[in-house]
Design an enzyme around this catalytic site. Structure first.
Site, PDB file in Angstrom:
ATOM      1  N   LYS A  13      40.626  18.929  44.338  1.00 49.88           N
ATOM      2  CA  LYS A  13      39.677  17.984  43.726  1.00 49.88           C
ATOM      3  C   LYS A  13      40.002  17.777  42.253  1.00 49.88           C
ATOM      4  O   LYS A  13      40.666  18.599  41.620  1.00 49.88           O
ATOM      5  CB  LYS A  13      38.237  18.478  43.861  1.00 49.88           C
ATOM      6  N   ASP A 143      32.520  25.795  43.808  1.00 49.44           N
ATOM      7  CA  ASP A 143      33.252  24.609  44.270  1.00 49.44           C
ATOM      8  C   ASP A 143      33.463  24.581  45.784  1.00 49.44           C
ATOM      9  O   ASP A 143      33.975  23.591  46.316  1.00 49.44           O
ATOM     10  CB  ASP A 143      34.643  24.546  43.601  1.00 49.44           C
TER      11      ASP A 143
HETATM   12  O1  C5P Z   1      31.176  30.145  41.208  1.00 52.03           O
HETATM   13  P1  C5P Z   1      32.508  30.637  40.791  1.00 52.03           P
HETATM   14  O2  C5P Z   1      32.826  31.998  41.347  1.00 52.03           O
HETATM   15  O3  C5P Z   1      33.601  29.643  41.055  1.00 52.03           O
HETATM   16  O4  C5P Z   1      32.450  30.789  39.219  1.00 52.03           O
HETATM   17  C1  C5P Z   1      33.403  31.501  38.483  1.00 52.03           C
HETATM   18  C2  C5P Z   1      32.870  31.758  37.082  1.00 52.03           C
HETATM   19  O5  C5P Z   1      32.781  30.517  36.371  1.00 52.03           O
HETATM   20  C3  C5P Z   1      31.479  32.348  37.018  1.00 52.03           C
HETATM   21  O6  C5P Z   1      31.513  33.758  37.081  1.00 52.03           O
HETATM   22  C4  C5P Z   1      30.994  31.868  35.652  1.00 52.03           C
HETATM   23  O7  C5P Z   1      31.538  32.664  34.616  1.00 52.03           O
HETATM   24  C5  C5P Z   1      31.641  30.495  35.531  1.00 52.03           C
HETATM   25  N1  C5P Z   1      30.736  29.402  35.961  1.00 52.03           N
HETATM   26  C6  C5P Z   1      29.673  29.049  35.148  1.00 52.03           C
HETATM   27  N2  C5P Z   1      28.836  28.023  35.527  1.00 52.03           N
HETATM   28  C7  C5P Z   1      29.050  27.347  36.670  1.00 52.03           C
HETATM   29  C8  C5P Z   1      30.142  27.675  37.513  1.00 52.03           C
HETATM   30  C9  C5P Z   1      30.974  28.713  37.122  1.00 52.03           C
HETATM   31  O8  C5P Z   1      29.473  29.649  34.092  1.00 52.03           O
HETATM   32  N3  C5P Z   1      28.221  26.343  37.007  1.00 52.03           N
END
Ligand code: C5P
Length: 306
Positions: A13, A143
Site C-alpha cells: 500500500k 495496517d
Molecule cells: O500497529 P503496529 O504494530 O503496526 O504499530 C507499530 C508501532 O507504530 C506501534 O508500537 C507505535 O509505536 C506506532 N504506531 C503509533 N500509532 C499508530 C500506529 C502505529 O504510534 N496509529
C-alpha cells in the site's frame, strides 16, 4: 472441497494521506489515513505441514533477504493466533514469496499476516466474513485490516478501522526504494519530538484529496498528497529529501514518503511518463532500486489451491 494448500495474493500500500494526532496513553497515535493498495504483491502459501511439525515459515522472492522465519515474524504470529483461537491442528507450513519491500512503509509484513489469516480461513474452511477477519487482523497490527480489504479506504483509530472510499480511475506510481528500512515506532517517536510543545489537532481526512479521488483527477491528487510522518522520516534519513527533489525535477505530479518510510512514492500521469523519472532516480545514487506499480488493486484473496 478439500485441498492441501492455498496461495493468497496480498498487495502493498501507499498512504495518500497520513494525518497523525497526539500520542495517546496506550502508546499509539490517533490517525486518519487514506490507503491505496498497489500492484506489488506478496504470495502467501498456507499448507498442512507434516505431523508434529508445528507452525513453520519459509521465505523467497526479490525482497526476502533478512526476513525472519521464526516466531518474531508477524505472519507466524498470525498463524499462532488462528491456531489458538479456532483450536486448529498446529501443523501449518507457510511460505512467503516476497515482492513488497521490507520495513519500507508499504505494509509488507502486514500483507503477509493478512495472507495467513485469509489462507488459514480458506484451508480450514472456517467461513469467516471479511469483517470477522478484519477484527482479528487489527489484533496483529494497525495496517493488517487494510491489507485484507485492499482498494482505497479511509483508516481511523490506529489506522485499523477501515471504511472503503469512492474512487475513479487507475493511478500510476514510481516507487523509490531505500537499501535499509526505517522502524515505525522510531519514526512516530521522532514525529513527537519534532512537534513537542505544538498544539496537535484531531486528524481529519482532506476534502481536496477525496474530491480528487472521486473525480479520478491525478493532477489534483498529486497536489493533495500529505504525510505528517514525512518530516520525521526525513529527519532520521536526510537523503529522502534528495529523493523527493528528484521527483519534483522530473515531472512527478506529487511525491510522498509512504507511511513511516523510507520508500518514496511518486504519482505520475501515466506509465509512459514514468520512464524519465525512473531513469533519473536510478542514476541519482540516492536510491537502492526503483519499481513501478499502479492502484487501486484488490486486497488479500486466494488465487490458487494446491
Ligand atoms: O500497529 P503496529 O504494530 O503496526 O504499530 C507499530 C508501532 O507504530 C506501534 O508500537 C507505535 O509505536 C506506532 N504506531 C503509533 N500509532 C499508530 C500506529 C502505529 O504510534 N496509529
Amino acid at each position: 472441497m478439500s485441498t492441501n494448500g492455498v496461495v493468497v495474493r496480498v498487495p502493498g500500500k501507499v498512504n495518500l494521506q497520513l494525518a497523525v494526532g497526539p500520542l495517546d496513553p496506550d502508546g499509539y497515535h490517533e490517525v486518519t489515513t487514506v490507503f491505496q493498495a498497489i500492484s506489488l504483491f506478496d504470495d502467501v502459501t498456507v499448507k498442512y505441514g507434516p505431523p508434529n511439525s508445528g507452525i513453520s515459515l519459509s521465505v523467497s522472492g526479490a525482497t526476502s533477504a533478512g526476513v525472519p522465519t521464526d516466531e518474531s515474524n508477524l505472519a507466524y504470529k498470525a498463524a499462532k493466533l488462528m491456531v489458538t483461537k479456532y483450536g486448529l491442528s498446529e501443523d501449518v507450513a507457510i511460505h512467503l514469496k516476497k515482492e513488497i519491500p521490507v520495513a519500507g512503509g508499504m505494509a509488507g509484513g502486514s500483507a503477509d499476516a493478512a495472507g495467513v489469516l485469509v489462507g488459514i480461513d480458506a484451508l480450514f474452511e472456517l467461513g469467516l466474513s471479511r469483517d470477522e477477519l478484519e477484527i482479528i487482523a487489527a489484533q496483529l497490527g494497525s495496517d493488517v485490516p487494510f491489507s485484507i480489504s485492499g482498494g482505497i479506504a479511509i483508516g481511523t483509530g490506529r489506522g485499523d478501522q477501515i471504511t472503503p472510499a469512492l474512487s475513479r480511475g487507475t493511478y500510476h506510481w514510481v516507487l523509490a526504494l531505500a537499501g535499509q528500512g526505517l522502524s515505525t515506532p522510531a519514526v512516530y517517536n521522532e514525529c513527537d519530538r519534532l512537534r513537542e510543545g505544538l498544539a496537535i489537532s484531531k486528524p481529519q481526512v482532506g476534502d481536496e484529496l477525496m474530491q480528487a479521488l472521486r473525480a479520478g483527477d491525478s493532477i489534483a491528487l498529486g497536489k493533495a498528497l500529505s504525510n505528517d510522518l514525512q518530516a520525521a522520516a526525513c529527519s532520521l534519513r536526510p537523503a529522502l529529501r534528495l529523493v523527493l527533489d528528484v521527483g519534483k525535477d522530473y515531472g512527478a505530479l506529487g511525491g510522498i514518503v509512504s507511511g513511516s518510510g523510507p520508500t518514496v512514492a511518486f504519482l505520475v500521469e501515466d506509465d509512459d511518463k514514468s520512464l524519465d523519472l525512473t531513469v533519473a532516480l536510478s542514476a541519482s545514487g540516492v536510491v537502492s532500486g526503483v519499481v513501478r506499480a499502479s492502484g487501486p488493486v484488490h486486497g488479500a484473496r486466494v488465487v490458487s489451491t494446491l
